[in-house]
Design a protein around this motif. Structure first.
Motif, PDB file in Angstrom:
ATOM      1  N   THR A  33      -1.628  14.495  -1.400  1.00 44.29           N
ATOM      2  CA  THR A  33      -2.661  13.925  -2.256  1.00 44.29           C
ATOM      3  C   THR A  33      -2.654  12.402  -2.185  1.00 44.29           C
ATOM      4  N   ALA A  34      -1.460  11.814  -2.211  1.00 48.45           N
ATOM      5  CA  ALA A  34      -1.360  10.357  -2.113  1.00 48.45           C
ATOM      6  C   ALA A  34      -1.900   9.860  -0.781  1.00 48.45           C
ATOM      7  N   ARG A  35      -1.639  10.607   0.284  1.00 44.51           N
ATOM      8  CA  ARG A  35      -2.147  10.204   1.593  1.00 44.51           C
ATOM      9  C   ARG A  35      -3.672  10.227   1.620  1.00 44.51           C
ATOM     10  N   ILE A  36      -4.265  11.243   1.024  1.00 45.61           N
ATOM     11  CA  ILE A  36      -5.725  11.322   0.987  1.00 45.61           C
ATOM     12  C   ILE A  36      -6.306  10.135   0.229  1.00 45.61           C
ATOM     13  N   ILE A  37      -5.699   9.785  -0.899  1.00 49.40           N
ATOM     14  CA  ILE A  37      -6.190   8.651  -1.689  1.00 49.40           C
ATOM     15  C   ILE A  37      -6.052   7.349  -0.902  1.00 49.40           C
ATOM     16  N   LEU A  38      -4.929   7.177  -0.217  1.00 47.17           N
ATOM     17  CA  LEU A  38      -4.743   5.966   0.596  1.00 47.17           C
ATOM     18  C   LEU A  38      -5.730   5.921   1.750  1.00 47.17           C
TER      19      LEU A  38
ATOM     20  N   GLN B 131       0.824  -1.201   0.000  1.00 47.23           N
ATOM     21  CA  GLN B 131       0.000   0.000   0.000  1.00 47.23           C
ATOM     22  C   GLN B 131       0.861   1.256   0.000  1.00 47.23           C
TER      23      GLN B 131
ATOM     24  N   GLY C 114       0.877   4.148  -2.924  1.00 47.24           N
ATOM     25  CA  GLY C 114       0.829   5.586  -2.661  1.00 47.24           C
ATOM     26  C   GLY C 114       1.988   6.325  -3.304  1.00 47.24           C
TER      27      GLY C 114
ATOM     28  N   THR D 184      -8.707   7.164   1.761  1.00 44.22           N
ATOM     29  CA  THR D 184     -10.019   6.852   1.204  1.00 44.22           C
ATOM     30  C   THR D 184     -10.133   5.385   0.817  1.00 44.22           C
ATOM     31  N   ALA D 185      -9.058   4.839   0.255  1.00 43.03           N
ATOM     32  CA  ALA D 185      -9.089   3.463  -0.242  1.00 43.03           C
ATOM     33  C   ALA D 185      -8.837   2.429   0.850  1.00 43.03           C
TER      34      ALA D 185
ATOM     35  N   ILE E  19       1.273   6.747  -6.995  1.00 40.89           N
ATOM     36  CA  ILE E  19       0.264   7.803  -7.167  1.00 40.89           C
ATOM     37  C   ILE E  19       0.914   9.177  -7.032  1.00 40.89           C
TER      38      ILE E  19
END
Length: 313
Positions: free
Chosen positions: A125-130, A96, A100, A132-133, A103
């Motif tokens: 931004t990568a942290r936000i996506i991680l 994971q 990130g 969320t996912a 991304i």
């Protein structure tokens, strides 16, 4: 007689390059990396190495695929990997963390043109996506055990999560929060290490005081106004690492002094709104992304206007 060459200003020359700036940032991040090993054990090194390696390989591979000159030697990918790793929990699966990193480099940085062209901070931004996912693994915090190189995986709540639930009696002491002996991401718990790194960057003139002071000051002031524990709010979560290392990113934040102040105040206000009234106990990454989007407008608003005088006939 030598030929006089006339060129457009500015005419200043400094030996500072992207590589030297990034090297200074790596040096400034060293205390936080050391603190992560002290409190979260050797696995923190595995997470950092994973993120750095994947960031470098992703940048090199994407540029080779697009037949562009490689820029991995400027160390910007290394810095992105370190900052991303320091924004992750020590227990995160390495795959994971690697996702990130891809991304951050490919989606946020390279697809927008590479270094200096990204509109948002890659690590945030990568942290936000991680988050969320993979909300489960991204909110699983190991209990820190100072000087234990292999701490167990017992989970604990972060100070921000405890305050969000009203569990103020079980909060760590201010000293523990200042030194980093609390649950949280690898590099966000030790305020001392982050302040040392931030001061180093200011001394080296890599960053200025405007955004960090405005960001941290706004969070402190609004916490006081809202009747919250000011020191706990300032020392907890990702405020310090964001203020010194993410909100000062050259390409995604304003260039003017007034713009930096506005950016910092905006980040602080959005962070407080999310912390006190949002569904997440922390709002630093979201505040950074929102203010990154507003950066072009802030720059336009605060840009110096040339004086134009009338010419007498």
């Amino acid at each position: 007689m030598s030929k006089m060459i006339s060129t457009v200003s500015p005419h200043f020359h400094k030996p500072r390059t992207t590589r030297t700036i990034m090297l200074d940032v790596i040096i400034a991040l060293a205390p936080a990396m050391i603190a992560s090993v002290i409190f979260f054990g050797l696995r923190s090194l595995a997470v950092i190495a994973d993120c750095v390696a994947v960031c470098v390989v992703s940048e090199w591979g994407f540029q080779k695929l697009c037949k562009k000159d490689s820029t991995v030697d400027d160390l910007s990918a290394v810095v992105t990997g370190i900052i991303l790793a320091l924004n992750l929990p020590v227990t995160i699966p390495l795959w994971q963390a690697a996702l990130g990193s891809v991304i951050a480099i490919v989606v946020v940085k390279q697809l927008f043109g590479g270094i200096g062209q990204n509109f948002a901070n890659p690590a945030a931004t990568a942290r936000i996506i991680l988050m969320t996912a993979f909300s489960g693994t991204m909110t699983s915090w190991a209990v820190p055990k100072a000087f234990d190189m292999l701490p167990d995986a017992t989970t604990s709540a972060t100070p921000l999560a405890m305050m969000a639930k009203g569990q103020t009696d079980g909060l760590p002491s201010y000293l523990d929060m200042f030194l980093g002996n609390t649950g949280g991401c690898l590099g966000e718990t030790c305020a001392l290490a982050l302040i040392l790194g931030g001061v180093y960057l200011m001394i080296r003139r890599v960053i200025t005081w405007h955004t960090p002071v405005a960001f941290i000051g706004t969070v402190a002031l609004m916490s006081l106004v809202c009747g919250k524990d000011v020191l706990a709010q300032v020392l907890s979560g990702g405020l310090m690492i964001a203020a010194f290392f993410m909100a000062t990113d050259y390409s995604s934040t304003p260039a003017t002094k007034w713009g930096k102040l506005i950016f910092g105040v905006g980040c602080g206000l959005i962070t407080i709104l999310i912390r006190f009234w949002g569904n997440f106990p922390e709002g630093v990454s979201f505040s950074l992304l929102i203010m990154n989007i507003l950066t072009p407008y802030i720059d336009k608003l605060t840009r110096s206007k040339p004086l134009v005088g009338e010419v007498d006939e």
